[in-house]
Design an enzyme around this catalytic site. Structure first.
Site: not given
Ligand code: IMP
Length: 187
Positions: A8, A10, A66, A145, A163, A168
């Site tokens: 990832t 992130n 994801d 968030d 959290k 999730h």
């Molecule tokens: P992805 O899983 O990286 O495709 O995330 C989809 C979107 O949801 C992105 O903009 C992430 O920043 C947001 N996102 C994913 N997980 C979380 C979370 O736990 N809290 C808030 N935003 C999230």
């Protein structure tokens, strides 16, 4: 301690997964090899593809995550398009779309994909039901968030510990960890 490579870009996800999995004896190492994120209608398909691609590319067992926010009053939007929507319109515009809407119900969903090289991926999902806040609240966390509320507080207002006990991601990772534990018992 078992070590899993988490593919990832992130760092927030890595931090959360590291904290959640440390309680079950798993450490997480980030790899940012940048798997192609398919623009699919289902988080499952995106996670499946990413996990297999990364496992074969790195020749190692890997996990990917994801996630998506599904807002009931908006027909499940942004759902699998959550990353794109966050980057383009962001939280303030989503709140604008929700102005005057009394049904604030939303579900945050996480799909963990796990794969070993040359094998098919396994998926583990977790979701948490909450509400879209009337305004952004809290400075913690990332992404959606500040607008996603569970039990009266947004994820952005909660400490990480709180959290990570109900999110999730926590629910999906717990399933994944239990599955791994059973697998290790059998081998
Ligand atoms: P992805 O899983 O990286 O495709 O995330 C989809 C979107 O949801 C992105 O903009 C992430 O920043 C947001 N996102 C994913 N997980 C979380 C979370 O736990 N809290 C808030 N935003 C999230």
């Amino acid at each position: 301690m078992r070590k899993i490579i988490f593919v990832t870009g992130n760092p927030h996800k890595v931090r959360e997964a590291g904290d959640i999995l440390s309680h079950v004896g798993i450490t997480v190492e980030q790899n940012n090899c940048g798997y192609p994120e398919l623009q699919e209608d289902k988080l499952e398909d995106i996670a499946k593809f990413g996990a297999k691609w990364a496992a074969d590319r790195l020749n190692n067992e890997v996990m990917v995550d994801d996630s998506g926010l599904f807002i009931e009053a908006l027909g499940g939007f942004p759902g699998p398009y959550s990353a794109y929507v966050f980057d383009t319109i962001g939280n303030a515009r989503i709140l604008k779309l929700m102005e005057g809407e009394t049904n604030r119900r939303a579900v945050f969903k996480c799909v963990i994909g796990y794969c070993r090289p040359g094998e098919e991926p396994y998926l583990f999902s977790g979701d948490v039901v909450g509400d879209i806040a009337d305004e952004m609240q809290g400075t913690g966390g990332f992404g959606y968030d500040p607008i996603f509320e569970v039990g009266g507080a947004t994820f952005g207002e909660m400490g990480e510990d709180e959290k990570n006990r109900l999110s999730h991601r926590y629910r999906a990772l717990l399933r994944f960890a239990q599955w791994l534990e059973n697998l290790d018992k059998k081998t």
